[in-house]
Design a protein around this motif. Structure first.
Motif, PDB file in Angstrom:
ATOM      1  N   ARG A 127       0.922  -1.187  -0.054  1.00 23.31           N
ATOM      2  CA  ARG A 127       0.102   0.034   0.016  1.00 23.31           C
ATOM      3  C   ARG A 127       0.820   1.256   0.120  1.00 23.31           C
ATOM      4  O   ARG A 127       0.650   2.219  -0.666  1.00 23.31           O
ATOM      5  N   SER A 128       1.836   1.221   0.953  1.00 12.91           N
ATOM      6  CA  SER A 128       2.976   2.482   0.908  1.00 12.91           C
ATOM      7  C   SER A 128       3.319   2.652  -0.678  1.00 12.91           C
ATOM      8  O   SER A 128       3.292   3.845  -1.082  1.00 12.91           O
ATOM      9  N   CYS A 129       3.929   1.448  -1.045  1.00 14.27           N
ATOM     10  CA  CYS A 129       4.337   1.780  -2.618  1.00 14.27           C
ATOM     11  C   CYS A 129       3.504   2.161  -3.334  1.00 14.27           C
ATOM     12  O   CYS A 129       3.624   3.227  -4.265  1.00 14.27           O
ATOM     13  N   GLU A 130       2.260   1.574  -3.425  1.00 12.79           N
ATOM     14  CA  GLU A 130       1.062   2.221  -4.483  1.00 12.79           C
ATOM     15  C   GLU A 130       0.664   3.889  -3.940  1.00 12.79           C
ATOM     16  O   GLU A 130       0.539   4.360  -4.971  1.00 12.79           O
ATOM     17  N   ARG A 131       0.835   4.156  -2.591  1.00 15.75           N
ATOM     18  CA  ARG A 131       0.531   5.649  -2.524  1.00 15.75           C
ATOM     19  C   ARG A 131       1.419   6.433  -2.923  1.00 15.75           C
ATOM     20  O   ARG A 131       1.283   7.522  -3.351  1.00 15.75           O
ATOM     21  N   HIS A 138       1.707  14.344  -8.659  1.00 17.62           N
ATOM     22  CA  HIS A 138       0.517  15.347  -8.273  1.00 17.62           C
ATOM     23  C   HIS A 138       1.447  16.338  -7.410  1.00 17.62           C
ATOM     24  O   HIS A 138       1.098  17.538  -7.220  1.00 17.62           O
ATOM     25  N   VAL A 139       2.521  15.777  -6.751  1.00 24.19           N
ATOM     26  CA  VAL A 139       3.563  16.629  -6.106  1.00 24.19           C
ATOM     27  C   VAL A 139       4.630  17.053  -6.764  1.00 24.19           C
ATOM     28  O   VAL A 139       4.808  17.413  -7.879  1.00 24.19           O
ATOM     29  N   ASP A 140       5.365  18.139  -5.958  1.00 29.01           N
ATOM     30  CA  ASP A 140       6.343  18.833  -6.724  1.00 29.01           C
ATOM     31  C   ASP A 140       7.488  18.101  -7.035  1.00 29.01           C
ATOM     32  O   ASP A 140       7.673  16.833  -6.702  1.00 29.01           O
ATOM     33  N   GLU A 141       8.299  18.652  -7.901  1.00 22.32           N
ATOM     34  CA  GLU A 141       9.436  17.530  -8.376  1.00 22.32           C
ATOM     35  C   GLU A 141      10.219  17.035  -7.633  1.00 22.32           C
ATOM     36  O   GLU A 141      10.401  15.858  -7.618  1.00 22.32           O
ATOM     37  N   GLU A 142      10.559  17.478  -6.564  1.00 24.32           N
ATOM     38  CA  GLU A 142      11.701  16.925  -5.719  1.00 24.32           C
ATOM     39  C   GLU A 142      11.096  15.833  -4.801  1.00 24.32           C
ATOM     40  O   GLU A 142      11.704  14.711  -4.728  1.00 24.32           O
ATOM     41  N   LEU A 143       9.803  16.241  -4.394  1.00 25.04           N
ATOM     42  CA  LEU A 143       9.012  15.077  -3.601  1.00 25.04           C
ATOM     43  C   LEU A 143       8.499  14.001  -4.641  1.00 25.04           C
ATOM     44  O   LEU A 143       8.802  12.897  -4.206  1.00 25.04           O
ATOM     45  N   GLY A 144       8.363  14.234  -5.963  1.00 25.87           N
ATOM     46  CA  GLY A 144       7.989  13.461  -6.681  1.00 25.87           C
ATOM     47  C   GLY A 144       8.996  12.287  -7.080  1.00 25.87           C
ATOM     48  O   GLY A 144       8.911  11.067  -7.115  1.00 25.87           O
ATOM     49  N   ARG A 145      10.197  12.939  -7.306  1.00 25.41           N
ATOM     50  CA  ARG A 145      11.505  12.041  -7.525  1.00 25.41           C
ATOM     51  C   ARG A 145      11.454  11.303  -6.454  1.00 25.41           C
ATOM     52  O   ARG A 145      11.871  10.019  -6.441  1.00 25.41           O
ATOM     53  N   TYR A 146      11.519  11.709  -5.120  1.00 18.38           N
ATOM     54  CA  TYR A 146      11.617  10.769  -4.090  1.00 18.38           C
ATOM     55  C   TYR A 146      10.814   9.841  -3.904  1.00 18.38           C
ATOM     56  O   TYR A 146      11.143   8.693  -3.342  1.00 18.38           O
ATOM     57  N   TYR A 147       9.485  10.201  -4.026  1.00 13.43           N
ATOM     58  CA  TYR A 147       8.447   9.218  -4.106  1.00 13.43           C
ATOM     59  C   TYR A 147       8.779   8.123  -5.030  1.00 13.43           C
ATOM     60  O   TYR A 147       8.601   6.787  -4.704  1.00 13.43           O
TER      61      TYR A 147
END
Ligand SMILES: [Fe+2]
Ligand SMILES: [Fe+2]
Length: 214
Positions: A127-131, A138-147
């Protein structure tokens, strides 16, 4: 998207995908999301460490979980670093209902208790992976890359927990190990799905449908 192939088995394993209303709520509550995510990483390490002490006689479990503990603690440090960089101060946050809701399903006798904990571990990681996958665009680039980086580790953790559950079932000579595990997976899948798709008054990383949207 870049992670589609990696995500396919994870999404098939889960009973449902994250609803859009949860994503909207997350984007409006990024500070709670990040703080709770930090808490989840620490909790993931602690749960795995407890298992290592409680089941010290399973060699394979020791090796896989030692690595997992290290990775979850690294994620914890990384999220704290990101929060600091964004000027987000640490806040005390109560846990949501998700982990407790799943833990209720753990049977009270062995090896079934350990098998249930491992299957639940697989669901939490999946579930964490899927979230992360659902949030990344949808989040900013830095956070998106980290996710994107995180979802690769979490998909591996999901596989590790699942293979450990099978291994414990096989080594403890559980009757019809494969079928029994399958039944248990199906049961936990239903419980997890209900936690994700029913209304929830507390927004957290693993929460259900935000109450105002339900
Ligand atoms: Fe993690
Ligand atoms: Fe993980």
């Amino acid at each position: 998207m870049k992670y589609d192939v990696l995500m396919q088995p994870v999404i098939e394993f889960l009973g449902c995908e994250t609803p859009k209303v949860w994503i909207d709520e997350a984007l409006n509550n990024l500070d709670i999301l990040m703080q709770d995510h930090a808490n989840c990483e620490k909790k993931a390490a602690s749960t795995a460490m407890n298992l290592m002490f409680r089941y010290s006689f399973f060699a394979d479990l020791q090796v896989k979980l030692a690595q997992l503990v290290r990775e979850e603690m690294l994620h914890y440090e990384q999220v704290l670093e990101l929060m600091k960089k964004r000027g987000q101060t640490w806040q005390a946050l109560s846990a949501g209902r998700y982990a407790t809701g799943l833990r209720k399903e753990v049977r009270t006798y062995e090896p079934e208790a350990l098998i249930d904990i491992l299957i639940i571990g697989a669901f939490v990681e999946a579930r964490s992976c899927e979230r992360f996958y659902a949030l990344a665009p949808h989040v900013d680039e830095e956070l998106g890359r980290y996710y994107g980086y995180l979802l690769k580790s979490e998909s591996r953790h999901y596989e590790d927990y699942l293979s450990l559950a099978l291994e414990v079932a096989n080594t403890s000579k559980l009757k019809n190990a494969k079928e029994t595990i399958q039944q248990r997976i199906e049961h936990i899948r239903g419980v997890e799905k209900e936690l994700i798709l029913s209304s929830d008054d507390t927004f957290r990383f693993h929460s259900g449908i935000p109450i105002k949207a339900s």
